[in-house]
Design an enzyme around this catalytic site. Sequence first.
Site, PDB file in Angstrom:
ATOM      1  N   GLY A  48       0.850  -1.191   0.000  1.00  0.00           N
ATOM      2  CA  GLY A  48       0.000   0.000   0.000  1.00  0.00           C
ATOM      3  C   GLY A  48       0.876   1.227   0.000  1.00  0.00           C
ATOM      4  N   GLN A  53       3.262   9.736   2.140  1.00  0.00           N
ATOM      5  CA  GLN A  53       4.561   9.082   1.943  1.00  0.00           C
ATOM      6  C   GLN A  53       5.304   9.606   0.720  1.00  0.00           C
ATOM      7  OE1 GLN A  53       2.798   4.911   2.417  1.00  0.00           O
ATOM      8  NE2 GLN A  53       4.871   4.637   3.220  1.00  0.00           N
ATOM      9  N   CYS A 101       7.096  -1.158   6.367  1.00  0.00           N
ATOM     10  CA  CYS A 101       6.638   0.094   5.751  1.00  0.00           C
ATOM     11  C   CYS A 101       7.729   0.628   4.834  1.00  0.00           C
ATOM     12  CB  CYS A 101       6.341   1.111   6.847  1.00  0.00           C
ATOM     13  SG  CYS A 101       5.775   2.712   6.244  1.00  0.00           S
ATOM     14  N   LEU A 102       7.326   1.106   3.660  1.00  0.00           N
ATOM     15  CA  LEU A 102       8.294   1.689   2.729  1.00  0.00           C
ATOM     16  C   LEU A 102       9.007   2.885   3.349  1.00  0.00           C
ATOM     17  CD1 LEU A 102       6.098   1.595  -0.506  1.00  0.00           C
ATOM     18  CD2 LEU A 102       8.044   0.095   0.017  1.00  0.00           C
ATOM     19  N   HIS A 143      -3.048   0.203   8.413  1.00  0.00           N
ATOM     20  CA  HIS A 143      -1.691   0.748   8.307  1.00  0.00           C
ATOM     21  C   HIS A 143      -1.691   1.997   7.411  1.00  0.00           C
ATOM     22  CE1 HIS A 143       2.818   0.205   7.738  1.00  0.00           C
ATOM     23  NE2 HIS A 143       2.502   1.069   6.782  1.00  0.00           N
ATOM     24  N   GLU A 144      -2.348   1.907   6.246  1.00  0.00           N
ATOM     25  CA  GLU A 144      -2.367   3.050   5.317  1.00  0.00           C
ATOM     26  C   GLU A 144      -3.191   4.203   5.892  1.00  0.00           C
ATOM     27  OE1 GLU A 144      -0.222   2.993   3.096  1.00  0.00           O
ATOM     28  OE2 GLU A 144       0.157   0.846   3.254  1.00  0.00           O
ATOM     29  N   HIS A 147      -1.244   6.413   8.207  1.00  0.00           N
ATOM     30  CA  HIS A 147      -0.368   7.412   7.566  1.00  0.00           C
ATOM     31  C   HIS A 147      -1.101   8.739   7.362  1.00  0.00           C
ATOM     32  CE1 HIS A 147       3.338   5.295   6.702  1.00  0.00           C
ATOM     33  NE2 HIS A 147       2.721   4.293   6.114  1.00  0.00           N
TER      34      HIS A 147
HETATM   35 ZN    ZN Z   1       3.576   2.456   5.676  1.00  0.00          ZN
END
Ligand code: ZN
Length: 196
Positions: A48, A53, A101-102, A143-144, A147
Amino acid sequence: MIYDILELGHPLLRNVAKPLPEDLIGSTLVKTLIADMIETMRATRGAGLAAPQIGESVRIFVVEVDNNPRYPYKPAIPLTVVINPDMTFETDDRFDNYEGCLSVPNLRGIVPRCPIIRVRGFDGNGEPLDRTIRGVSAGTFQHEFDHLDGMVFVDRVTDSKTLCTIDAFRTWYEDDVRRKVREIEAAYRSADSDYA
Ligand code: ZN
């Protein structure tokens, strides 16, 4: 266009993102942003990606899981675009979700997540969206969503001893996680799931 992913410590990751103004939903500008988010998520093998981000502090995220090499045990999620989401927890149950996470390179850890959620908002075409998501995929959506509120998964890790590198995860935990994922899917997936 593939964006650089902001990494932990960048102040924009800690902003509470603003709702996308309704007159921009479905606009060419926003469609381009969403196409870039999808391209960036796929290029970086994310499950995701949330707009903050890539430095855009608006309430949009995308998810997609399709034989992801970063998360080979994750159930598939068809490409989903969510704009201005509301999220409600549909059970008091929680499960242990091993997350990465990226924006937090080379780290994984366990986060308690709700296994049945309802997500309402708009899709990428500006159409109303209303989905119930069950099982491990519900963790990906939470999770998304976090953010958008300036949170990253490490904020929700309740036992810091679960933190590990990706190599350590593969060596010590992945087999067990794969087994647990099957148990969670068996417990919470049902015929009325959008992603059964
Ligand atoms: Zn993330």
